[in-house]
Enzyme design. Structure first.
Site, PDB file in Angstrom:
ATOM      1  N   TYR A 122      43.264  40.812  20.329  1.00  0.00           N
ATOM      2  CA  TYR A 122      42.201  40.846  20.109  1.00  0.00           C
ATOM      3  C   TYR A 122      41.860  41.534  18.431  1.00  0.00           C
ATOM      4  O   TYR A 122      40.686  41.832  17.964  1.00  0.00           O
ATOM      5  CB  TYR A 122      41.776  41.490  20.793  1.00  0.00           C
ATOM      6  CG  TYR A 122      41.007  40.319  22.264  1.00  0.00           C
ATOM      7  CD1 TYR A 122      40.582  39.391  22.527  1.00  0.00           C
ATOM      8  CD2 TYR A 122      42.556  41.341  23.095  1.00  0.00           C
ATOM      9  CE1 TYR A 122      40.627  38.941  23.720  1.00  0.00           C
ATOM     10  CE2 TYR A 122      42.569  40.651  24.886  1.00  0.00           C
ATOM     11  CZ  TYR A 122      41.898  39.382  24.742  1.00  0.00           C
ATOM     12  OH  TYR A 122      41.554  38.420  25.574  1.00  0.00           O
TER      13      TYR A 122
ATOM     14  N   PRO B 295      32.499  41.214  29.768  1.00  0.00           N
ATOM     15  CA  PRO B 295      33.540  42.032  29.888  1.00  0.00           C
ATOM     16  C   PRO B 295      35.138  42.105  28.837  1.00  0.00           C
ATOM     17  O   PRO B 295      35.723  41.453  28.271  1.00  0.00           O
ATOM     18  CB  PRO B 295      34.131  41.009  31.346  1.00  0.00           C
ATOM     19  CG  PRO B 295      33.188  40.610  31.873  1.00  0.00           C
ATOM     20  CD  PRO B 295      32.447  40.492  30.957  1.00  0.00           C
ATOM     21  N   ASN B 296      34.756  43.629  28.863  1.00  0.00           N
ATOM     22  CA  ASN B 296      37.098  43.935  28.819  1.00  0.00           C
ATOM     23  C   ASN B 296      36.189  44.292  26.865  1.00  0.00           C
ATOM     24  O   ASN B 296      37.321  44.706  26.513  1.00  0.00           O
ATOM     25  CB  ASN B 296      37.669  43.476  28.915  1.00  0.00           C
ATOM     26  CG  ASN B 296      38.631  43.199  30.394  1.00  0.00           C
ATOM     27  OD1 ASN B 296      38.479  44.593  30.810  1.00  0.00           O
ATOM     28  ND2 ASN B 296      38.470  42.428  31.615  1.00  0.00           N
TER      29      ASN B 296
ATOM     30  N   ASN C 120      30.355  37.273  22.467  1.00  0.00           N
ATOM     31  CA  ASN C 120      30.806  36.633  23.053  1.00  0.00           C
ATOM     32  C   ASN C 120      31.226  37.025  24.387  1.00  0.00           C
ATOM     33  O   ASN C 120      31.725  38.164  25.631  1.00  0.00           O
ATOM     34  CB  ASN C 120      32.794  37.504  22.368  1.00  0.00           C
ATOM     35  CG  ASN C 120      33.415  37.404  23.070  1.00  0.00           C
ATOM     36  OD1 ASN C 120      34.425  37.788  24.158  1.00  0.00           O
ATOM     37  ND2 ASN C 120      34.595  37.562  22.311  1.00  0.00           N
TER      38      ASN C 120
ATOM     39  N   ALA D 201      35.758  37.040  29.282  1.00  0.00           N
ATOM     40  CA  ALA D 201      36.563  35.931  31.090  1.00  0.00           C
ATOM     41  C   ALA D 201      35.149  35.231  31.434  1.00  0.00           C
ATOM     42  O   ALA D 201      35.443  34.040  31.762  1.00  0.00           O
ATOM     43  CB  ALA D 201      37.403  36.761  31.629  1.00  0.00           C
TER      44      ALA D 201
ATOM     45  N   HIS E 107      34.404  33.549  19.977  1.00  0.00           N
ATOM     46  CA  HIS E 107      36.317  34.022  20.959  1.00  0.00           C
ATOM     47  C   HIS E 107      36.810  34.662  19.401  1.00  0.00           C
ATOM     48  O   HIS E 107      36.811  34.461  18.900  1.00  0.00           O
ATOM     49  CB  HIS E 107      36.784  33.396  21.797  1.00  0.00           C
ATOM     50  CG  HIS E 107      35.873  32.258  23.300  1.00  0.00           C
ATOM     51  ND1 HIS E 107      35.919  33.489  23.964  1.00  0.00           N
ATOM     52  CD2 HIS E 107      35.006  31.705  22.761  1.00  0.00           C
ATOM     53  CE1 HIS E 107      34.856  32.792  24.660  1.00  0.00           C
ATOM     54  NE2 HIS E 107      34.154  31.624  23.893  1.00  0.00           N
TER      55      HIS E 107
ATOM     56  N   ARG F 218      42.357  48.191  23.830  1.00  0.00           N
ATOM     57  CA  ARG F 218      42.850  46.516  24.468  1.00  0.00           C
ATOM     58  C   ARG F 218      43.891  45.979  23.423  1.00  0.00           C
ATOM     59  O   ARG F 218      42.971  44.209  23.016  1.00  0.00           O
ATOM     60  CB  ARG F 218      41.608  45.718  25.271  1.00  0.00           C
ATOM     61  CG  ARG F 218      42.567  44.447  26.121  1.00  0.00           C
ATOM     62  CD  ARG F 218      41.241  43.966  27.050  1.00  0.00           C
ATOM     63  NE  ARG F 218      41.909  43.542  27.278  1.00  0.00           N
ATOM     64  CZ  ARG F 218      41.315  42.327  26.983  1.00  0.00           C
ATOM     65  NH1 ARG F 218      40.458  41.397  26.924  1.00  0.00           N
ATOM     66  NH2 ARG F 218      41.701  40.642  28.404  1.00  0.00           N
TER      67      ARG F 218
ATOM     68  N   ARG G 167      46.207  29.223  24.436  1.00  0.00           N
ATOM     69  CA  ARG G 167      46.165  30.616  25.292  1.00  0.00           C
ATOM     70  C   ARG G 167      46.635  29.662  26.643  1.00  0.00           C
ATOM     71  O   ARG G 167      46.839  28.823  27.045  1.00  0.00           O
ATOM     72  CB  ARG G 167      45.497  31.480  25.251  1.00  0.00           C
ATOM     73  CG  ARG G 167      45.380  32.173  24.320  1.00  0.00           C
ATOM     74  CD  ARG G 167      44.214  33.445  23.932  1.00  0.00           C
ATOM     75  NE  ARG G 167      44.446  34.533  24.773  1.00  0.00           N
ATOM     76  CZ  ARG G 167      43.720  35.472  25.324  1.00  0.00           C
ATOM     77  NH1 ARG G 167      42.804  35.590  24.511  1.00  0.00           N
ATOM     78  NH2 ARG G 167      44.376  36.265  25.905  1.00  0.00           N
TER      79      ARG G 167
ATOM     80  N   GLU H 108      28.418  30.805  20.667  1.00  0.00           N
ATOM     81  CA  GLU H 108      29.842  31.454  21.335  1.00  0.00           C
ATOM     82  C   GLU H 108      30.862  32.029  20.427  1.00  0.00           C
ATOM     83  O   GLU H 108      31.041  30.463  19.942  1.00  0.00           O
ATOM     84  CB  GLU H 108      29.993  30.409  22.721  1.00  0.00           C
ATOM     85  CG  GLU H 108      30.742  30.761  23.363  1.00  0.00           C
ATOM     86  CD  GLU H 108      31.326  29.612  24.384  1.00  0.00           C
ATOM     87  OE1 GLU H 108      32.833  29.781  24.666  1.00  0.00           O
ATOM     88  OE2 GLU H 108      31.594  28.878  24.774  1.00  0.00           O
TER      89      GLU H 108
END
Length: 156
Positions: free
Chosen positions: A24, A11-12, A74, A77, A100, A19, A107, A98
């Site tokens: 990012y 998502p996103n 990735n 969320a 990110h 964004r 964060r 994985e």
């Protein structure tokens, strides 16, 4: 034959470059993917992004049926809450890395827990788009070792 590797974004991540570029980065996914294809001609790369958990799982199942060698994901969320995605990755029985873009440990506290990490062979966090390159290099090195073609010393 080139190993098939899936690059999966949750998502996103379809909004990369637009964004929150301060978190990012300013590169679009298309630009990142084009760079990865150019950097890894030895791999058959297939990318997929969805904001929907079920679509990601359907894609992973289809990739398993196609004989995917490994997955770079990735999960966005979904990293922190999707046991269904975690189970789909585990069911692949293929190497998963994985990735990110941001450092999830620097964060908000909820981001520091990944339900995906236990089924991944590795995790790369906080290195921006370079994380995808490092993950692909690790998978390529692993494939070369398994195929008896050597690999980068110390990688994978």
């Amino acid at each position: 034959m080139k190993p098939l590797v899936a690059l999966v974004n949750g998502p996103n991540l379809g909004r990369l470059g637009k964004r929150q570029p301060e978190i990012y980065g300013s590169q679009s996914w298309d630009a990142i993917f084009a760079g990865l294809v150019a950097a890894f001609p030895e791999l058959d790369l297939e990318a997929f992004q969805s904001n929907h958990e079920g679509a990601l799982i359907d894609f992973l199942e289809a990739m398993a049926d196609r004989g995917v060698y490994g997955v770079v994901i990735n999960p966005g969320a979904l990293t922190h809450q999707s046991y269904a995605l975690r189970d789909a990755l585990a069911a692949l029985q293929r190497p998963v890395i994985e990735v990110h873009l941001s450092n999830i440990y620097a964060r908000e506290p909820f981001r520091a827990h990944s339900v995906v990490a236990p089924v991944a062979v590795g995790q790369i966090s906080g290195l921006g788009p370079l994380g995808y390159r490092l993950a692909l290099q690790a998978l390529l090195d692993r494939w070369r070792r398994e195929a008896g073609h050597g690999g980068t010393p110390g990688a994978g």
